[in-house]
Design an enzyme around this catalytic site. Structure first.
Site, PDB file in Angstrom:
ATOM      1  N   SER A   1       0.540  67.483  -0.099  1.00 32.48           N
ATOM      2  CA  SER A   1      -0.902  67.478   0.087  1.00 32.48           C
ATOM      3  C   SER A   1      -1.614  68.594  -0.658  1.00 32.48           C
ATOM      4  O   SER A   1      -2.830  68.656  -0.644  1.00 32.48           O
ATOM      5  CB  SER A   1      -1.238  67.564   1.575  1.00 32.48           C
ATOM      6  OG  SER A   1      -0.665  68.722   2.127  1.00 32.48           O
TER       7      SER A   1
ATOM      8  N   HIS B   1      -2.928  74.495   4.127  1.00 32.32           N
ATOM      9  CA  HIS B   1      -4.068  73.882   3.469  1.00 32.32           C
ATOM     10  C   HIS B   1      -5.116  74.935   3.165  1.00 32.32           C
ATOM     11  O   HIS B   1      -5.009  76.085   3.583  1.00 32.32           O
ATOM     12  CB  HIS B   1      -4.675  72.779   4.338  1.00 32.32           C
ATOM     13  CG  HIS B   1      -3.903  71.498   4.301  1.00 32.32           C
ATOM     14  ND1 HIS B   1      -4.154  70.440   5.139  1.00 32.32           N
ATOM     15  CD2 HIS B   1      -2.887  71.087   3.509  1.00 32.32           C
ATOM     16  CE1 HIS B   1      -3.325  69.456   4.867  1.00 32.32           C
ATOM     17  NE2 HIS B   1      -2.546  69.824   3.885  1.00 32.32           N
TER      18      HIS B   1
ATOM     19  N   ASP C   1      -9.173  67.900   7.361  1.00 35.16           N
ATOM     20  CA  ASP C   1      -8.025  67.876   8.256  1.00 35.16           C
ATOM     21  C   ASP C   1      -8.340  67.490   9.683  1.00 35.16           C
ATOM     22  O   ASP C   1      -7.472  67.613  10.545  1.00 35.16           O
ATOM     23  CB  ASP C   1      -7.350  69.261   8.255  1.00 35.16           C
ATOM     24  CG  ASP C   1      -6.591  69.504   6.968  1.00 35.16           C
ATOM     25  OD1 ASP C   1      -6.215  70.661   6.736  1.00 35.16           O
ATOM     26  OD2 ASP C   1      -6.374  68.546   6.219  1.00 35.16           O
TER      27      ASP C   1
END
Lengths: 180, 167
Positions: A57, A96, A123
């Site tokens: 990701s 992230h 998210d």
């Protein structure tokens, strides 16, 4: 054939005292590795100072199998930082980037929204049910440095445990048969 | 002392050490670079400025972003992650940062660019404080290396403000 013959011979000639001293030196190696790990935890202020990237990701920046070095300080969390966080109820930490920050005037507490660079949406789908924002206590550290490919060893050992057993077995054999 | 096992062990230890030293030196060489980036952002249009049913303000705007970030690239740079965020203060929040647009620059050739875009991510306030409010637009970049330490910095551009009324 010579190597196998030597190995069999040395297993036969083990004495108790030699075995014990080898066990002690093995224990010393394991505990010094543990000491280094705990010291890293203290220095970086993070519960896990090194993490392996497991998903794609954050590509093309971080690929699966890279390792990240984390550091946690009391400095406020700002947009653009790459953070590692745990969602309540999930055990695998997620790496992230922070895209939104709202910091309270009075308490200094902060609402944070994250998104993976390679994901289309933020998210919120990954957070716990009903949770819209991350807070400081969810965040385990900021990524400050990285090394490519080194994490594949961990991924292979987790996904194919047979390799882990083979490695430990081979190491054990090496310890027993060494003459030191 | 000269068996295959010992030799393999010595070889592996040596090569891993050399690799680690090379990675560290590559990362340190990034410190020798003195970057001089520049950027300009214009807000060409406020497309929508409404209060949502939940009570939060939402803005949609179009921007012209031009930047020259070529000096940030070194031989150890894998990519540059660039994003534009709006920063402003409200009575309840001492700082709000909302990312409006981001992009990945994979190489030096792409680092000088001009783009006209509307905000990629929804700009929603916590509350309804945006009418007439001044805000800064900051261009942040995050240099991700091939190995080693990551660098991040930003350029702050001031002087933008929201309209006084919803539209």
């Amino acid at each position: 054939m010579g190597l196998i013959g030597d190995t069999v011979d040395s297993i036969k000639s083990i004495q108790t005292r030699q075995l014990l001293s080898q066990a002690v030196s093995l224990g010393m190696i394991v505990t010094s590795a543990l000491i280094i790990w705990k010291a890293l935890m203290c220095v970086t202020g993070s519960e896990s100072p090194v993490v392996v990237v497991l998903s794609g990701s954050m590509e093309p920046g971080f690929k699966r199998g890279d390792i990240l070095f984390l550091h946690m300080s009391n400095a406020p969390i700002r947009a653009g930082e790459i953070v590692v966080f745990n969602v309540d109820g999930r055990e695998i930490p997620i790496v992230h980037r922070v895209i939104k920050v709202h910091e309270r005037q009075d308490t200094g507490e902060v609402d944070v929204l994250t998104k993976g660079d390679n994901n289309n949406g933020d998210d919120r789908l990954l957070y716990a049910q009903g949770q819209q924002w991350l807070h400081r206590h969810h965040i385990m550290g900021r990524a400050v440095g990285f090394l490519p490919y080194v994490g594949w060893v961990t991924i292979i050992m987790t996904e194919k445990p047979i390799i882990k057993y083979i490695l430990i077995g081979a190491l054990g054999l090496l310890v027993i048969t060494s003459k030191d | 002392m000269h068996s295959f096992g010992y030799r393999l062990n010595g070889l592996l230890t040596f090569s891993v050490t050399i690799l680690a030293v090379m990675c560290a030196m590559a990362s340190l060489s990034d410190n020798l670079n003195t970057p001089s980036p520049s950027a300009e952002i214009q807000v060409t249009n406020i497309n929508r400025f409404q209060k949502q049913p939940r009570g939060n303000d939402e803005v949609s705007l179009t921007m012209n972003i031009s930047a020259d970030l070529q000096t940030l690239f070194t031989w150890n740079t894998k990519q540059l992650f660039v994003f534009v965020a709006a920063e402003y203060k409200t009575p309840k929040n001492s700082l709000n940062q909302v990312s409006l647009w981001d992009a990945i620059i994979p190489s030096k050739e792409h680092a000088k660019f001009w783009i006209q875009t509307s905000n990629k991510y929804r700009f929603i306030d916590q509350g309804n404080n945006l009418r007439g409010k001044e805000f800064n637009l900051t261009l942040h970049w995050h240099a991700m290396p091939k190995t080693g330490k990551m660098f991040a910095d930003k350029i702050v551009l001031t002087g933008y403000s929201f309209p006084e009324e919803y539209r």
